[in-house]
Write an enzyme that holds these catalytic residues in place. Structure first.
Site, PDB file in Angstrom:
ATOM      1  N   GLY A 218     124.394  60.036  64.818  1.00 30.94           N
ATOM      2  CA  GLY A 218     124.122  60.371  66.207  1.00 30.94           C
ATOM      3  C   GLY A 218     122.696  60.876  66.383  1.00 30.94           C
ATOM      4  O   GLY A 218     121.774  60.452  65.679  1.00 30.94           O
ATOM      5  N   SER A 219     122.535  61.807  67.311  1.00 34.49           N
ATOM      6  CA  SER A 219     121.178  62.237  67.689  1.00 34.49           C
ATOM      7  C   SER A 219     120.449  63.032  66.621  1.00 34.49           C
ATOM      8  O   SER A 219     119.245  63.271  66.755  1.00 34.49           O
ATOM      9  CB  SER A 219     121.239  63.041  68.984  1.00 34.49           C
ATOM     10  OG  SER A 219     121.617  62.207  70.061  1.00 34.49           O
ATOM     11  N   THR A 220     121.121  63.442  65.550  1.00 33.99           N
ATOM     12  CA  THR A 220     120.375  64.095  64.466  1.00 33.99           C
ATOM     13  C   THR A 220     119.382  63.116  63.837  1.00 33.99           C
ATOM     14  O   THR A 220     118.368  63.523  63.279  1.00 33.99           O
ATOM     15  CB  THR A 220     121.310  64.660  63.373  1.00 33.99           C
ATOM     16  OG1 THR A 220     122.077  63.592  62.801  1.00 33.99           O
ATOM     17  CG2 THR A 220     122.252  65.717  63.943  1.00 33.99           C
TER      18      THR A 220
END
Length: 485
Positions: A218-220
């Site tokens: 995801g956004s990591t």
């Protein structure tokens, strides 16, 4: 001698020669391999005649052997059971050594390692009973307990690293199990326990921190995309980039939206710093297409993606897919499409940024100890290379501090300590709640700990989950434990 008898004698000679060669091959060339087989009963019985070394955390044995009165002279026990199950692994007469340090360093614990040759000779000459080596781990018990408690009954994993050395300070995977269930000398009970654990739908024997079905980050993963942009020399943290409410991808009918359906700044523009702070999907998707798939893959590789590591347990390599088109690249840039990673790998990304751009090789065994706890061998920190320049690491740190101080990661704030972090909410299956992620390090200016947390299917929050609110507090608890210990 007539011809038939001569031919028969030649055949008999050949058969004897083949028999001699095969027995020589089995007894000498293949001896080590056969002895190492976990189902070799003679080897297992021989190993139970020798006291197996302990696995030690902060002076306390988390796996040890005690004298037994039955045929198997030593019995393995795990005083803290589930808390360290995926670190220790198990040692079983039926199923051998596996699942953690027990399997990965079985040769040291059993005393068979070549590193212990001179000690074995010394024991033989002095008449001492042979004993396996003990292993002192890098685990910080306060961090391990904090991670276990904060993750609770949610499925997922937590990894904490020392950014400067790569030492693993915590490794927790839930659900867990008690290794003692497989170490008992009641072999009938052990078989039942083994089958029950294998049938458990939660897969408690899989170490989600380093293996199993890897996760979309995801956004990591936007940290990797941001790093690639900064390293290109075409961007700084203040560079203005597109950030519309939705981004139309080439050849795709449905636009890619931001989670709140809003633009990320006035006139559909934002800065790179602000895009990370609020986790702007459209900005990073557009940035990914601008940079191209090769830049993303190369930057991820510098952080460790694609590398098979041993800590000493084998770590499944994280990956960024090849052959991506523009829509694929846009999705990959925000940690979706077929990007897959372990929590350990994402902890390495955070740790490298906190360490000025240098990636340290993670490791779990600090020292190998003899029977009197004297040091036989000691680990030395090793660098895997530079992921980003010092300048890029500094800018990424500033951006990650903004995420925690005023962005999506506020739940990870620690009073009096500057925290750098990044949230992630990863879609992974149609109809399923997203995985919640958080990666971080603290203190931001001189990190003592880097953490990665993943909570499967949103944990207790379910479909309402967000990385900051679900995984952020878990990372906070671990960081506080390390900083205050």
């Amino acid at each position: 001698m007539n011809a038939p008898i001569r031919r028969l004698s030649v055949l008999a000679t050949m058969l004897f020669a083949m028999l001699l060669l095969s027995t020589t091959w089995i007894q000498f060339a293949k001896a080590r391999e056969i002895n190492a087989k976990p189902d070799n009963r003679r080897t297992l019985l021989a190993s139970y005649n020798r006291e197996r070394g302990s696995i030690i955390v902060a002076g306390e044995a988390i796996a040890r052997s005690s004298a037994s009165t039955d045929e198997l002279k030593w019995e393995r026990s795990y005083p803290l059971g589930e808390l360290y199950a995926h670190v220790t692994g198990y040692y079983s007469f039926i199923y051998g050594a596996g699942g953690g340090i027990e399997g990965a360093d079985d040769d040291l614990l059993s005393g068979r390692s070549d590193k212990l040759f001179y000690r074995r000779v010394s024991d033989l000459l002095t008449g001492k009973a042979p004993v396996g080596a003990s292993l002192e781990l890098t685990i910080n018990p306060a961090a391990q307990q904090a991670a276990d408690k904060a993750l609770g009954d949610q499925r997922g994993a937590v990894v904490a690293l020392d950014p400067k050395t790569g030492a693993i300070l915590a490794m927790v995977s839930h659900p867990s199990y008690d290794p003692a269930l497989l170490a008992s000398h009641n072999l009938g009970a052990v078989e039942k326990n083994w089958l029950r654990l294998l049938k458990d739908e939660g897969n408690p024997m899989i170490n989600r921190a380093i293996a199993g079905n890897l996760y979309p980050p995801g956004s990591t993963f936007k940290l990797v995309t941001a790093a690639a942009a900064l390293e290109s020399g075409d961007y700084t943290q203040d560079s203005r980039i597109p950030g519309p409410a939705a981004l139309t991808l080439p050849g795709v009918e449905k636009p890619l939206p931001n989670h709140d359906g809003q633009a990320c700044g006035a006139n559909d523009e934002t800065t790179l710093l602000h895009a990370l702070e609020i986790s702007c999907n459209t900005a990073f998707a557009a940035l990914g297409m601008k940079l191209g798939p090769d830049a993303l893959q190369e930057q991820a590789a510098k952080f460790g993606f694609g590398k098979v590591l041993n800590v000493p347990m084998r770590v499944t390599a994280s990956s960024v897919p090849t052959g991506m088109n523009e829509p694929n690249t846009a999705q990959a840039a925000i940690g979706q499409y077929d990007v897959r990673t372990t929590p350990l790998q994402m902890a390495m990304v955070a740790a490298a940024i906190g360490n000025g751009g240098e990636v340290m090789s993670p490791y779990l065994v600090r020292r190998v100890l003899g029977s009197q706890l004297q040091t036989i061998d000691e680990a030395s920190p090793k660098s895997l290379g530079e992921a980003v320049s010092t300048s890029t690491a500094r800018q990424l740190t500033t951006m990650m501090e903004a995420v925690v101080s005023q962005g999506t990661g506020r739940a990870a704030q620690i009073g009096g300590v500057q925290v750098a972090g990044k949230t992630g909410t990863a879609q992974h299956k149609v109809g399923a709640a997203p995985h919640a992620w958080f990666v971080s390090f603290a203190p931001a200016s001189d990190p003592k700990v880097a953490v990665a947390v993943v909570v499967e299917d949103g944990g207790s929050a379910g479909s309402e989950a967000a990385g900051g609110s679900v995984a952020g507090p878990i990372a906070k608890a671990v960081m506080e434990a390390v900083i205050s210990s």
